[in-house]
Design a protein around this motif. Sequence first.
Motif, PDB file in Angstrom:
ATOM      1  N   GLN A   1     -34.498  28.569  -6.215  1.00 36.27           N
ATOM      2  CA  GLN A   1     -35.011  29.143  -4.826  1.00 36.27           C
ATOM      3  C   GLN A   1     -35.674  27.926  -3.955  1.00 36.27           C
ATOM      4  O   GLN A   1     -35.587  27.984  -2.778  1.00 36.27           O
ATOM      5  N   PHE A   2     -36.236  26.950  -4.487  1.00 34.23           N
ATOM      6  CA  PHE A   2     -36.806  25.722  -4.089  1.00 34.23           C
ATOM      7  C   PHE A   2     -35.484  24.976  -3.567  1.00 34.23           C
ATOM      8  O   PHE A   2     -34.251  25.001  -3.985  1.00 34.23           O
ATOM      9  N   HIS A   3     -35.740  23.863  -2.775  1.00 36.43           N
ATOM     10  CA  HIS A   3     -34.573  23.166  -2.242  1.00 36.43           C
ATOM     11  C   HIS A   3     -35.026  21.605  -2.868  1.00 36.43           C
ATOM     12  O   HIS A   3     -35.661  20.961  -2.435  1.00 36.43           O
ATOM     13  N   PRO A   4     -33.994  21.432  -3.729  1.00 33.74           N
ATOM     14  CA  PRO A   4     -33.978  19.758  -4.304  1.00 33.74           C
ATOM     15  C   PRO A   4     -33.915  18.696  -3.298  1.00 33.74           C
ATOM     16  O   PRO A   4     -34.629  17.783  -3.292  1.00 33.74           O
ATOM     17  N   GLU A   5     -32.846  19.193  -2.160  1.00 32.32           N
ATOM     18  CA  GLU A   5     -32.826  18.075  -1.282  1.00 32.32           C
ATOM     19  C   GLU A   5     -34.050  17.872  -0.425  1.00 32.32           C
ATOM     20  O   GLU A   5     -34.202  16.647   0.336  1.00 32.32           O
TER      21      GLU A   5
ATOM     22  N   PHE B   1     -29.806  27.385  -3.887  1.00 34.17           N
ATOM     23  CA  PHE B   1     -29.090  26.227  -4.036  1.00 34.17           C
ATOM     24  C   PHE B   1     -28.537  26.544  -5.751  1.00 34.17           C
ATOM     25  O   PHE B   1     -29.147  26.822  -6.477  1.00 34.17           O
ATOM     26  N   ALA B   2     -27.257  26.104  -5.787  1.00 32.19           N
ATOM     27  CA  ALA B   2     -26.705  26.401  -7.064  1.00 32.19           C
ATOM     28  C   ALA B   2     -25.860  25.256  -7.569  1.00 32.19           C
ATOM     29  O   ALA B   2     -25.175  25.022  -6.527  1.00 32.19           O
ATOM     30  N   ILE B   3     -25.852  24.935  -8.785  1.00 33.54           N
ATOM     31  CA  ILE B   3     -24.823  24.045  -9.156  1.00 33.54           C
ATOM     32  C   ILE B   3     -23.915  24.721 -10.410  1.00 33.54           C
ATOM     33  O   ILE B   3     -24.432  25.241 -11.311  1.00 33.54           O
ATOM     34  N   VAL B   4     -22.573  24.665 -10.068  1.00 37.33           N
ATOM     35  CA  VAL B   4     -21.843  25.384 -11.159  1.00 37.33           C
ATOM     36  C   VAL B   4     -20.811  24.332 -11.677  1.00 37.33           C
ATOM     37  O   VAL B   4     -20.076  23.706 -10.732  1.00 37.33           O
ATOM     38  N   LEU B   5     -20.482  24.339 -12.735  1.00 30.86           N
ATOM     39  CA  LEU B   5     -19.595  23.707 -13.514  1.00 30.86           C
ATOM     40  C   LEU B   5     -18.329  24.706 -13.884  1.00 30.86           C
ATOM     41  O   LEU B   5     -18.810  25.355 -14.839  1.00 30.86           O
ATOM     42  N   CYS B   6     -17.262  24.782 -13.360  1.00 30.50           N
ATOM     43  CA  CYS B   6     -16.092  25.659 -13.685  1.00 30.50           C
ATOM     44  C   CYS B   6     -15.069  25.193 -14.470  1.00 30.50           C
ATOM     45  O   CYS B   6     -14.996  24.006 -14.666  1.00 30.50           O
TER      46      CYS B   6
END
Length: 120
Positions: free
Chosen positions: A63-67, A115-120
């Motif tokens: 929910q927070f913004h790493p950038e 913000f999400a990171i997905v490895l497909c």
Amino acid sequence: MGWNRIDKKSDSPFLEGIASGDYVYFVHSFYVVPDDSSIIATTTDYGSSFVSSIATERLFACQFHPEKSQELGLRILANFGRFAAKQLIMDNGELKKIGRHSERHLKFFICHFSFAIVLC
């Protein structure tokens, strides 16, 4: 909204080097309530406790913004880079073959409220 602390609930390669009590930057008040509590990676208190990130074996969303979270956010993004490299490259330096694809597809999402990171 603004700077707030996270409380680390589970280990994740995306949160390596991140500790409970570290500050990250929040832009809004939206958050998820997962059906499966085992995916909760961090929580944050803002009058009441809420889930501020989730993680599975191949997904990290916060929910927070790493950038916007300065050094800590850069560490999260660097952790993603290391995680992705381990998933994509074999010991001999060649790209792994997955089915008929010569490489895996990485998806990096930055949305208005997540913000999400997905490895497909």
